[in-house]
Design a protein around this motif. Sequence first.
Motif, PDB file in Angstrom:
ATOM      1  N   ALA A 142      74.216  37.221  25.877  1.00  0.00           N
ATOM      2  CA  ALA A 142      72.993  38.173  25.941  1.00  0.00           C
ATOM      3  C   ALA A 142      72.086  37.578  26.736  1.00  0.00           C
ATOM      4  O   ALA A 142      71.242  38.583  27.622  1.00  0.00           O
ATOM      5  N   ASP A 143      71.818  36.539  27.036  1.00  0.00           N
ATOM      6  CA  ASP A 143      70.999  35.911  28.099  1.00  0.00           C
ATOM      7  C   ASP A 143      71.600  36.271  29.614  1.00  0.00           C
ATOM      8  O   ASP A 143      70.421  36.710  30.482  1.00  0.00           O
ATOM      9  N   VAL A 144      72.925  36.253  29.967  1.00  0.00           N
ATOM     10  CA  VAL A 144      73.055  36.527  31.322  1.00  0.00           C
ATOM     11  C   VAL A 144      73.622  37.949  31.379  1.00  0.00           C
ATOM     12  O   VAL A 144      74.127  38.087  32.665  1.00  0.00           O
ATOM     13  N   THR A 145      73.740  38.708  30.419  1.00  0.00           N
ATOM     14  CA  THR A 145      74.144  40.145  30.754  1.00  0.00           C
ATOM     15  C   THR A 145      73.382  41.211  30.570  1.00  0.00           C
ATOM     16  O   THR A 145      72.390  41.083  29.487  1.00  0.00           O
ATOM     17  N   PRO A 146      73.365  42.467  31.231  1.00  0.00           N
ATOM     18  CA  PRO A 146      72.220  43.334  30.767  1.00  0.00           C
ATOM     19  C   PRO A 146      72.770  44.041  29.756  1.00  0.00           C
ATOM     20  O   PRO A 146      73.867  44.123  29.200  1.00  0.00           O
ATOM     21  N   PRO A 147      71.979  44.608  29.194  1.00  0.00           N
ATOM     22  CA  PRO A 147      72.234  45.465  27.580  1.00  0.00           C
ATOM     23  C   PRO A 147      73.253  46.452  27.648  1.00  0.00           C
ATOM     24  O   PRO A 147      74.179  46.300  26.702  1.00  0.00           O
TER      25      PRO A 147
END
Length: 397
Positions: free
Chosen positions: A117-122
């Motif tokens: 979740a930190d490194v990928t867009p929603p």
Amino acid sequence: MRKSPLFVLFITIFIDLLGFGIVIPILPIFSKELGAADYQVGLIAAIFPVMNFLFAPFWGTLSDRHGRRPIILVSVFITCVAYVVFGLSTSLWVLFLSRLLSGIGSANFSVAQAYIADVTPPQERAKSMGLMGAAFGLGFIFGPVLGGYLKSISPAGHVDLVGYVSAGFCVLNLVLAYFLLPESLKELKKDTRFNFKVITGIRHELRKDSIRELMIIQFIFILAFMLMQLSCSLLWDEVHGLDEKHIGYTFAFIGLTTAIIQGALVGGMVRWLGERKLLVYGALLMMAGLLILPFVGRAWFVPVELIGLAIVALANGCLTPSISSLLSKYAHASEVGQTLGISQSFGSLARAVGMGLSGLLYGVDFHLPFIVGALLMVLTLWFMRPLQEHPTAPAVA
């Protein structure tokens, strides 16, 4: 994926699950060899999800305060120690201790999800969660086969090689994560106080609209899946006459289909249908697959039973990454690790309940675990009704 930290995370999760998969098929047999009664086999199996229940939110919340990377490193080290203890097991209490430690260390999947979740867009999260699910599936393809082989070549059929090889995989996992996995959390949670309680944390998350529904959906789905998973070995042995080798191959088939679906298909399915619709289709597929499995005659095991298992794997591919992705979107940015940790803890509770309930239902009638699991999935459709396709994260209380 190769140009991002997700590739390293994929490898570390695969190695972690490979070690876990090695132990799964031999644990009940080895427990019996050490003189365990039936209820003791259940306790040794159940301690793993119980520790997951207690420690998944602990690791997740801790990672919000101190970063994902150090928590991953510490938890993998604990898992490594657990497998060394497993290899040294010569009594039931040592075996129990090894599973307890393993349950604590392997409760880090919520931290891996928070890292994603930190490194990928929603809009990319469901696809990335699916890739982690593929790593999970691959671990179950190779792990059970390797575990059976290692036990067969160990002196007197002991599990020392199984434990030491699993520990070796964890050491490799630790080295890769230490040198190649950067910290993903750019801003640590400023509140450094830590007074986390599992039940209090669950109650806190269940007060939030949509997060509550998603966690209930996850609980019911995992409960239904565990009713199937634990009953299948007995069903294939007692009804279909499969030996341990062929049961292992069948579980490998489940892992392979899960890996293909979550690794190759989830991203396209999310773009085509959206996460909410995938939840609905996943629930319907799960019901269909569960109702197929116990009613297949021995002569029709191939291909009908395998088709039923493929349907269950497809349902898993629809449900698991979609739930995780939606939870990460609903959660506040500073509480993603905590929310996903509570989610994993809730799922571990479902696994523990499923383990106990499965044997009870199977003892009444071997069809019953599958039928009850299918009926439970009907409930998930009710809880899906209020979910939004594009959620907005709530404010921090």
